[in-house]
Design an enzyme around this catalytic site. Structure first.
Site, mmCIF file in Angstrom:
data_model
loop_
_atom_site.group_PDB
_atom_site.id
_atom_site.type_symbol
_atom_site.label_atom_id
_atom_site.label_comp_id
_atom_site.label_asym_id
_atom_site.label_seq_id
_atom_site.Cartn_x
_atom_site.Cartn_y
_atom_site.Cartn_z
ATOM 1 N N SER A 98 0.868 4.611 -9.752
ATOM 2 C CA SER A 98 1.680 4.734 -8.721
ATOM 3 C C SER A 98 2.403 6.176 -8.781
ATOM 4 O O SER A 98 1.766 7.445 -8.918
ATOM 5 C CB SER A 98 2.473 4.001 -8.525
ATOM 6 O OG SER A 98 3.193 3.773 -6.754
ATOM 7 N N ASP A 213 -3.688 -2.378 -0.751
ATOM 8 C CA ASP A 213 -2.357 -1.627 -1.132
ATOM 9 C C ASP A 213 -1.712 -1.232 0.197
ATOM 10 O O ASP A 213 -2.010 -0.499 1.167
ATOM 11 C CB ASP A 213 -2.614 -0.354 -1.765
ATOM 12 C CG ASP A 213 -1.752 0.227 -2.526
ATOM 13 O OD1 ASP A 213 -0.489 0.195 -2.238
ATOM 14 O OD2 ASP A 213 -1.808 0.686 -3.639
ATOM 15 N N HIS A 241 -0.910 -3.215 -4.781
ATOM 16 C CA HIS A 241 -0.675 -2.092 -5.337
ATOM 17 C C HIS A 241 -0.606 -2.351 -7.023
ATOM 18 O O HIS A 241 -0.185 -1.458 -7.631
ATOM 19 C CB HIS A 241 0.608 -1.794 -4.948
ATOM 20 C CG HIS A 241 1.276 -0.431 -5.491
ATOM 21 N ND1 HIS A 241 0.536 0.946 -4.886
ATOM 22 C CD2 HIS A 241 2.396 0.062 -5.915
ATOM 23 C CE1 HIS A 241 1.246 1.912 -5.458
ATOM 24 N NE2 HIS A 241 2.156 1.535 -5.948
#
Length: 260
Positions: A98, A213, A241
């Site tokens: 991320s 996601d 995610h």
């Protein structure tokens, strides 16, 4: 073992160094608003396969020092460069999840990938991060009820079912961050883009992204795949995610295969 590395005056990053004698070194960069502990399900497996696993808490998160400033991508990448230099790391595998993926990319372009032999991006927040509307909502919640904001993030983070104890674990990781650093990273994700120099990345790159996601859309992974020459995009069909946990067996096997 855990220790601290000074990255500038009065700012130290916490480093968890697991299996220091491992044959291959993986440097893990966590996502927002978590810390190195998110990779527990890699640390359980990879050392037995011969890997040295180094988890860093960025400034403002986990057990690292929490200054009021330094939360732009350049400074965060500089922090990583200092850790790599201080520990004399070379020929490492750099893994970023991320926002950690965005920091990894900025490190690769800002430092020409010094010391990195392979790159793994997990649901990277790049080339763009949060929309203005998402950032506005998260900032409002952070300034008014940060614990509830973290609960809400956990609800959208995973595609697969998570137990309440697991959700509580995620929640506690988020609370270890400072409120000001939590907010500062939201602004960075809103205002900064990771576009310049992606074409210069020349190390083998694996892009892992969950097709479900809701935090960083899968389309972002497709853009990165097009911009990073020779990169490999691996969709995770049963992940949101958090593919490092949701499909941890597949993820760990893919990491080992890619770095063998």
């Amino acid at each position: 073992m855990g220790y601290y590395v000074a990255v500038e005056k009065d700012v130290r990053l916490y480093v968890e160094d697991i299996n220091p004698t491992g044959e291959k070194t993986i440097l893990f960069l966590h996502g927002w608003p978590l810390n190195h502990q998110q990779f527990e399900y890699q640390f359980n497996v990879l050392p037995a396969a011969g890997y040295r696993c180094i988890g860093i808490d960025w400034r403002g998160f986990g057990q690292s020092d929490k200054p009021m400033d330094g939360y732009n991508y350049d400074r965060l990448a500089d922090d990583i460069a200092t850790v790599i230099s201080t520990l004399h790391l070379n020929n490492i595998i750099l893994v970023g999840h991320s926002t950690g993926g965005a920091i990894a990319l900025r490190y690769m372009t800002r430092y020409e990938g010094y010391g990195v032999s392979k790159l793994i991006l997990i649901a990277a927040a790049a080339p763009t991060g949060f929309t203005a509307e998402t950032a506005r909502r998260l900032l409002t919640e952070t300034y008014n009820d940060r614990p509830n904001m973290i609960r809400d993030v956990a609800d959208t983070f995973f595609f697969q079912y998570i137990t309440k104890p697991f959700s509580d674990w995620f929640f506690q990781m988020g609370l270890q961050a400072a409120s000001w650093s939590t907010a500062a990273i939201i602004k960075t994700l809103r205002d900064e883009k990771i576009e310049t120099g992606l074409h210069t990345i020349s190390v083998p790159t694996l892009i892992v992204h969950g097709v479900h996601d809701k935090v960083i859309p899968f389309s972002q992974a497709e853009i990165l795949n097009n911009k990073i020459a020779g990169s490999t995009l691996m969709p995770f069909q049963y992940s949101g995610h958090g593919s490092f946990w949701e499909e941890r067996k597949k993820f760990n096997e893919a990491l080992i295969d890619f770095t063998s």
